[in-house]
Scaffold this active site. Sequence first.
Site, PDB file in Angstrom:
ATOM      1  N   HIS A 244      -8.294   2.169  -3.999  1.00 22.47           N
ATOM      2  CA  HIS A 244      -9.274   2.041  -2.910  1.00 22.47           C
ATOM      3  C   HIS A 244      -9.864   3.422  -2.639  1.00 22.47           C
ATOM      4  O   HIS A 244      -9.202   4.288  -2.074  1.00 22.47           O
ATOM      5  CB  HIS A 244      -8.530   1.486  -1.682  1.00 22.47           C
ATOM      6  CG  HIS A 244      -9.392   1.257  -0.492  1.00 22.47           C
ATOM      7  ND1 HIS A 244      -8.880   0.902   0.737  1.00 22.47           N
ATOM      8  CD2 HIS A 244     -10.743   1.317  -0.313  1.00 22.47           C
ATOM      9  CE1 HIS A 244      -9.866   0.765   1.606  1.00 22.47           C
ATOM     10  NE2 HIS A 244     -11.000   1.021   0.994  1.00 22.47           N
TER      11      HIS A 244
ATOM     12  N   PHE B  55      -6.526   5.353   8.205  1.00 18.38           N
ATOM     13  CA  PHE B  55      -5.126   5.531   8.584  1.00 18.38           C
ATOM     14  C   PHE B  55      -4.357   4.224   8.425  1.00 18.38           C
ATOM     15  O   PHE B  55      -4.916   3.148   8.651  1.00 18.38           O
ATOM     16  CB  PHE B  55      -5.030   5.976  10.056  1.00 18.38           C
ATOM     17  CG  PHE B  55      -5.737   7.277  10.303  1.00 18.38           C
ATOM     18  CD1 PHE B  55      -5.079   8.494  10.097  1.00 18.38           C
ATOM     19  CD2 PHE B  55      -7.072   7.298  10.702  1.00 18.38           C
ATOM     20  CE1 PHE B  55      -5.746   9.695  10.294  1.00 18.38           C
ATOM     21  CE2 PHE B  55      -7.740   8.500  10.901  1.00 18.38           C
ATOM     22  CZ  PHE B  55      -7.064   9.712  10.700  1.00 18.38           C
TER      23      PHE B  55
ATOM     24  N   GLY C 174      -1.158   1.789   9.711  1.00 14.00           N
ATOM     25  CA  GLY C 174      -0.506   1.510  10.990  1.00 14.00           C
ATOM     26  C   GLY C 174      -1.418   1.150  12.143  1.00 14.00           C
ATOM     27  O   GLY C 174      -0.988   1.155  13.295  1.00 14.00           O
TER      28      GLY C 174
ATOM     29  N   ASP D 128      -7.396  -5.788   4.080  1.00 15.26           N
ATOM     30  CA  ASP D 128      -6.711  -4.497   4.103  1.00 15.26           C
ATOM     31  C   ASP D 128      -6.741  -3.911   5.509  1.00 15.26           C
ATOM     32  O   ASP D 128      -7.812  -3.596   6.044  1.00 15.26           O
ATOM     33  CB  ASP D 128      -7.422  -3.561   3.100  1.00 15.26           C
ATOM     34  CG  ASP D 128      -6.749  -2.211   2.971  1.00 15.26           C
ATOM     35  OD1 ASP D 128      -5.639  -2.037   3.497  1.00 15.26           O
ATOM     36  OD2 ASP D 128      -7.338  -1.328   2.312  1.00 15.26           O
ATOM     37  N   GLY D 129      -5.558  -3.776   6.083  1.00 15.07           N
ATOM     38  CA  GLY D 129      -5.423  -3.140   7.401  1.00 15.07           C
ATOM     39  C   GLY D 129      -4.731  -4.050   8.400  1.00 15.07           C
ATOM     40  O   GLY D 129      -5.227  -5.142   8.688  1.00 15.07           O
ATOM     41  N   GLY D 130      -3.579  -3.610   8.887  1.00 15.78           N
ATOM     42  CA  GLY D 130      -2.868  -4.376   9.917  1.00 15.78           C
ATOM     43  C   GLY D 130      -2.314  -5.703   9.434  1.00 15.78           C
ATOM     44  O   GLY D 130      -2.166  -6.643  10.227  1.00 15.78           O
TER      45      GLY D 130
ATOM     46  N   HIS E 292      -1.424  -1.046  -4.102  1.00 12.96           N
ATOM     47  CA  HIS E 292      -2.688  -0.555  -3.556  1.00 12.96           C
ATOM     48  C   HIS E 292      -2.571   0.954  -3.326  1.00 12.96           C
ATOM     49  O   HIS E 292      -1.596   1.434  -2.741  1.00 12.96           O
ATOM     50  CB  HIS E 292      -2.941  -1.296  -2.239  1.00 12.96           C
ATOM     51  CG  HIS E 292      -4.249  -1.016  -1.598  1.00 12.96           C
ATOM     52  ND1 HIS E 292      -5.415  -1.643  -1.961  1.00 12.96           N
ATOM     53  CD2 HIS E 292      -4.574  -0.186  -0.577  1.00 12.96           C
ATOM     54  CE1 HIS E 292      -6.408  -1.208  -1.196  1.00 12.96           C
ATOM     55  NE2 HIS E 292      -5.930  -0.322  -0.353  1.00 12.96           N
TER      56      HIS E 292
ATOM     57  N   MET F  23     -11.814   5.688  -0.653  1.00 15.95           N
ATOM     58  CA  MET F  23     -12.467   5.980   0.626  1.00 15.95           C
ATOM     59  C   MET F  23     -13.024   7.393   0.512  1.00 15.95           C
ATOM     60  O   MET F  23     -12.540   8.339   1.153  1.00 15.95           O
ATOM     61  CB  MET F  23     -11.453   5.846   1.767  1.00 15.95           C
ATOM     62  CG  MET F  23     -11.165   4.395   2.108  1.00 15.95           C
ATOM     63  SD  MET F  23      -9.687   4.208   3.101  1.00 15.95           S
ATOM     64  CE  MET F  23      -8.498   4.168   1.785  1.00 15.95           C
TER      65      MET F  23
ATOM     66  N   SER G 104       0.851  -1.191   0.000  1.00 16.12           N
ATOM     67  CA  SER G 104       0.000   0.000   0.000  1.00 16.12           C
ATOM     68  C   SER G 104       0.886   1.240   0.000  1.00 16.12           C
ATOM     69  O   SER G 104       1.677   1.457   0.920  1.00 16.12           O
ATOM     70  CB  SER G 104      -0.904   0.003   1.232  1.00 16.12           C
ATOM     71  OG  SER G 104      -1.600   1.224   1.278  1.00 16.12           O
TER      72      SER G 104
ATOM     73  N   ASP H 186      -4.560   4.222  -1.755  1.00 13.92           N
ATOM     74  CA  ASP H 186      -5.650   4.663  -0.878  1.00 13.92           C
ATOM     75  C   ASP H 186      -6.016   6.110  -1.143  1.00 13.92           C
ATOM     76  O   ASP H 186      -5.223   7.010  -0.880  1.00 13.92           O
ATOM     77  CB  ASP H 186      -5.213   4.546   0.587  1.00 13.92           C
ATOM     78  CG  ASP H 186      -5.133   3.106   1.033  1.00 13.92           C
ATOM     79  OD1 ASP H 186      -6.118   2.375   0.849  1.00 13.92           O
ATOM     80  OD2 ASP H 186      -4.076   2.707   1.571  1.00 13.92           O
TER      81      ASP H 186
ATOM     82  N   MET I 286     -12.267  -4.794   5.015  1.00 15.91           N
ATOM     83  CA  MET I 286     -11.391  -3.963   5.856  1.00 15.91           C
ATOM     84  C   MET I 286     -11.148  -4.700   7.173  1.00 15.91           C
ATOM     85  O   MET I 286     -12.091  -5.154   7.822  1.00 15.91           O
ATOM     86  CB  MET I 286     -12.050  -2.616   6.166  1.00 15.91           C
ATOM     87  CG  MET I 286     -12.183  -1.646   5.002  1.00 15.91           C
ATOM     88  SD  MET I 286     -10.636  -1.157   4.204  1.00 15.91           S
ATOM     89  CE  MET I 286      -9.621  -0.573   5.558  1.00 15.91           C
TER      90      MET I 286
ATOM     91  N   MET J 198      -8.336   9.126  -0.005  1.00 13.98           N
ATOM     92  CA  MET J 198      -9.157   9.549   1.146  1.00 13.98           C
ATOM     93  C   MET J 198      -9.576  11.001   0.966  1.00 13.98           C
ATOM     94  O   MET J 198      -8.733  11.844   0.651  1.00 13.98           O
ATOM     95  CB  MET J 198      -8.360   9.419   2.434  1.00 13.98           C
ATOM     96  CG  MET J 198      -7.814   8.024   2.673  1.00 13.98           C
ATOM     97  SD  MET J 198      -6.904   7.983   4.223  1.00 13.98           S
ATOM     98  CE  MET J 198      -6.255   6.314   4.183  1.00 13.98           C
TER      99      MET J 198
HETATM  100  C1  DX5 Z   1      -6.466   2.106   5.654  1.00 10.22           C
HETATM  101  C2  DX5 Z   1      -6.078   1.811   4.227  1.00 10.22           C
HETATM  102  C3  DX5 Z   1      -5.042   0.762   4.088  1.00 10.22           C
HETATM  103  C4  DX5 Z   1      -3.702   1.134   4.674  1.00 10.22           C
HETATM  104  C5  DX5 Z   1      -3.148  -0.124   5.244  1.00 10.22           C
HETATM  105  O1  DX5 Z   1      -7.590   2.903   5.683  1.00 10.22           O
HETATM  106  O2  DX5 Z   1      -7.209   1.365   3.488  1.00 10.22           O
HETATM  107  O3  DX5 Z   1      -4.869   0.351   2.728  1.00 10.22           O
HETATM  108  O4  DX5 Z   1      -2.794   1.649   3.730  1.00 10.22           O
HETATM  109  O5  DX5 Z   1      -2.064   0.217   6.006  1.00 10.22           O
HETATM  110  P1  DX5 Z   1      -1.454  -0.769   7.100  1.00 10.22           P
HETATM  111  O6  DX5 Z   1      -0.949  -1.981   6.351  1.00 10.22           O
HETATM  112  O7  DX5 Z   1      -0.385   0.051   7.686  1.00 10.22           O
HETATM  113  O8  DX5 Z   1      -2.560  -1.126   8.054  1.00 10.22           O
HETATM  114 ZN    ZN Z   2      -6.782   0.507   1.430  1.00 16.07          ZN
END
Ligand code: DX5
Ligand code: ZN
Length: 228
Positions: free
Chosen positions: A70, A147, A149, A179-181, A36, A72, A11, A38, A141, A40
């Site tokens: 993605h 965000f 991290g 996606d996420g963590g 990927h 958002m 990402s 993002d 998700m 926002m």
């Molecule tokens: C969060 C994003 C993710 C983000 C993942 O809202 O959609 O794609 O970049 O980041 P990590 O891998 O740090 O959770």
């Molecule tokens: Zn994403």
Amino acid sequence: MTNRPIHIAPSILGADLGRIEAEAERIKASGAEWVHVDIMDGHFVPNISFGVNMVRTLRRLMGEATLDVHLMIEQPDRYANEFIDAGADCLNIHLEARHQSARTLEAIRQRGCRTGLAINPATLLKHAIPLLPLCDQLLCMTVNPGFGGQPFLAEVLPKIREAREVIVRQNYQVDITVDGGINNETAARCVGSGGNILVSGSFLFAQTDLTQAVSAMRSAATAANVSG
Ligand code: DX5
Ligand code: ZN
């Protein structure tokens, strides 16, 4: 378990944006097939990242890599064409955004772009099921969007498993993105539950050797797929 190909999608949110060309080279050399991106808007999520220009830049820098965008954003139907024109290969739109998801997915598909439906951790799978025939991928998700991290939410795993069961039962050709963590351990758990596209930002970009990091994540994911 999944019978779909496993792809690792670094990402770009986790990359050093001040060195975008160098980061693009690092990703291209890493063996990751997807990137990927993002987007926002500060409304759908409480954060602003980047827009169409970033997709255009990455299209130029990333060669053949699949650009997984993605959105958002509150009104994905208004901006879908611009992102497709900029070079997106897949557009993920949120079920929770202010639009008619079925219409937006149809419009994206009509442009020959892959369609993704993204759902937040709290969104029940039953709301996404009627839309699966319009989707090439379901993006689950595993954090609340907005965000990088954040810690992985393990309570999403049963939903991923259920989604894979529905997809197999209905014989849909739908990938499941998580996606996420995502790190090696959570990637393995997601693949064990039926995910096959692994988005990872802060974890992958924190490693000095991205090639080694992508290959370690792929090994962890493949091992989890064999053992379930
Ligand atoms: C969060 C994003 C993710 C983000 C993942 O809202 O959609 O794609 O970049 O980041 P990590 O891998 O740090 O959770
Ligand atoms: Zn994403």
